[in-house]
Design an enzyme around this catalytic site. Structure first.
Site, mmCIF file in Angstrom:
data_model
loop_
_atom_site.group_PDB
_atom_site.id
_atom_site.type_symbol
_atom_site.label_atom_id
_atom_site.label_comp_id
_atom_site.label_asym_id
_atom_site.label_seq_id
_atom_site.Cartn_x
_atom_site.Cartn_y
_atom_site.Cartn_z
ATOM 1 C CE LYS A 85 -5.059 9.494 0.214
ATOM 2 N NZ LYS A 85 -6.194 8.582 0.064
ATOM 3 C CE LYS B 218 -4.552 3.797 -3.329
ATOM 4 N NZ LYS B 218 -5.387 3.141 -2.292
ATOM 5 C CD GLU C 271 -1.786 5.480 4.208
ATOM 6 O OE1 GLU C 271 -2.093 6.694 4.183
ATOM 7 O OE2 GLU C 271 -2.236 4.651 3.405
ATOM 8 N NE ARG D 108 -2.677 0.553 -1.983
ATOM 9 C CZ ARG D 108 -3.361 -0.457 -2.528
ATOM 10 N NH1 ARG D 108 -3.023 -0.902 -3.735
ATOM 11 N NH2 ARG D 108 -4.397 -0.996 -1.917
ATOM 12 C CB SER D 109 -1.409 1.188 4.425
ATOM 13 O OG SER D 109 -1.667 -0.130 3.988
ATOM 14 C CD GLU E 181 -9.044 8.467 -1.728
ATOM 15 O OE1 GLU E 181 -8.568 7.313 -1.706
ATOM 16 O OE2 GLU E 181 -8.349 9.495 -1.525
ATOM 17 C CG ASP F 187 -9.603 7.472 1.718
ATOM 18 O OD1 ASP F 187 -10.747 7.048 1.444
ATOM 19 O OD2 ASP F 187 -8.565 6.816 1.506
#
Length: 400
Positions: A378, A327, A200, A356-357, A277, A236
């Site tokens: 995010k 998501k 990320e 997402r990654s 998270e 997270d």
């Protein structure tokens, strides 16, 4: 809006792994959307693609072209007609025949085309007459766990900055400064630091989680002094990635559920953490509840809830969360996702739409954040796919 043709194919996500891209062609032009995929995937998420693979997903969608062209779209709710048709071909609970990534990309492309047909921007179609609202950006600055490719890495997955200026543009700029300051401090503290990044585009480091939190706290204080704006800290934990049978296996210790609760409470107090998270495994609603009841920190569910209505409802009824990750491709159905968002908001739960990654250049979630009045978005701080979402919201902010 009437669809003339749907084109479905494969592209590479930011990790170099195939994902889906769908183009919808109408009299007004061609409208394209693509779906990301996760590296840290919760066990309650819908299937990304057909159980037979991505090519089977593409084959099934292409076979539905005639059915899709029969449907007219004017508003968001018209997706119900599409989903009813899809369900006649894929009646599995988690889209094991078509794939949630495919359904999401198709619906996103259709919504873009519908907005184009109404001479609107996507966020305007989603807002249904409401004024835009701009989220706070949750910026992933330093990474570990499954997102890091290093051999020695922190147990926690993401270390986050959340600036709280009144303007989205300024918050993005503050996160950019945080990223640079964190780099400088990592160079001083981590002798192995080589400016490599996670999936990320967060900094990779061999430092332990508490060493990173010390850096984050220092950076936050410096930024608050410079910009005269609050800069929250978040983590997270992605605890499911290192939990087994109710035990949390760190490199230097193993904790039970009660020990994990006390450890996270200690971190919250010591480092001034505002956002936590996935502090527990994805079935441990009780521990989420105990942590939430004992701290003023935002307790966020992701793997716990997996953007599925029944799990979100359970998390709310057990008082397990005060924040919710959504998501789109965890579910596939945007109708279901909107239903989840409405439930969260009516229950006083903060909403966080997330990348997402394995990302693409698609910016649909940015328009969703603004049009649906989500509290946070995010993303990473750097990386072209992450920055595309941030730039889209800045573009909307400038336009209004």
């Amino acid at each position: 809006m009437q669809i003339k043709k749907v084109k479905c194919g494969k592209i590479m996500d930011s990790r170099g792994i195939p994902t889906i891209e769908i183009s919808v062609m109408t009299l007004n032009g061609t409208f394209t959307a693509s779906s990301p995929s996760g590296t840290s995937v919760g066990k309650y998420e819908s299937a990304a693609f057909s159980h037979k693979g991505i090519d089977a997903s593409i084959f099934l969608l292409n076979s539905l072209q005639d059915e899709i062209r029969k449907i007219s779209f004017v508003k968001f709710g018209d997706l119900e007609k599409l989903e009813n048709m899809i369900r006649s071909y894929d009646d599995t609970t988690n889209y094991r025949k078509l794939g949630a990534n495919v359904l999401y990309a198709l619906e996103a492309a259709i919504l873009k085309a519908t907005a184009g047909g109404e001479n609107m921007e996507l966020w305007e179609l989603l807002a249904e007459g409401k004024k835009p609202k701009f989220p706070f950006p949750v910026g992933n600055c330093i990474g570990g766990s499954l997102h890091s490719k290093l051999l020695f890495k922190p147990d926690f997955q993401e270390f986050l900055f959340i600036p709280r200026s009144d303007e989205f543009f300024e918050n993005v700029f503050i996160n950019s400064r945080a990223y640079k300051l964190a780099e400088q401090k990592l160079l001083l503290m981590d002798k192995t630091f080589s400016r490599k990044v996670t999936y990320e585009s967060a900094w990779e480091t061999s430092l332990e989680s508490e060493q990173i939190l010390k850096i984050m706290k220092e950076v936050s204080k410096e930024l608050e002094k410079q910009f005269e704006a609050k800069v929250d800290l978040g983590i997270d934990i992605a605890a499911s990635s290192f939990s087994n049978n109710g035990k949390y296996k760190y490199k230097d210790k193993t904790l039970g559920s009660e020990g994990q609760i006390e450890y996270i409470k200690k971190l919250i107090k010591e480092y001034g953490i505002d956002y936590v998270e996935d502090a527990f495994s994805d079935d441990d609603f009780a521990s989420f509840t105990k942590l939430k009841d004992s701290t003023g920190c935002m307790i966020v569910g992701d793997d716990l809830t997996a953007t599925h209505f029944d799990r979100v409802k359970q998390a709310i009824s057990t008082n397990a969360i005060s924040g919710l990750i959504v998501k789109p491709n965890q579910n596939g159905s945007l109708l279901q996702m909107k239903k989840i968002i409405d439930l969260a908001e009516s229950s006083g739960i903060k909403t966080i739409i997330s990348h997402r990654s394995g990302e693409t250049m698609d910016t649909t979630i940015a328009d969703m954040a603004v049009g649906w009045h989500l509290d946070y978005i995010k993303t990473g701080i750097k990386g072209r796919e992450r920055e595309a979402k941030l730039k889209r919201i800045i573009e909307i902010e400038k336009g209004v």
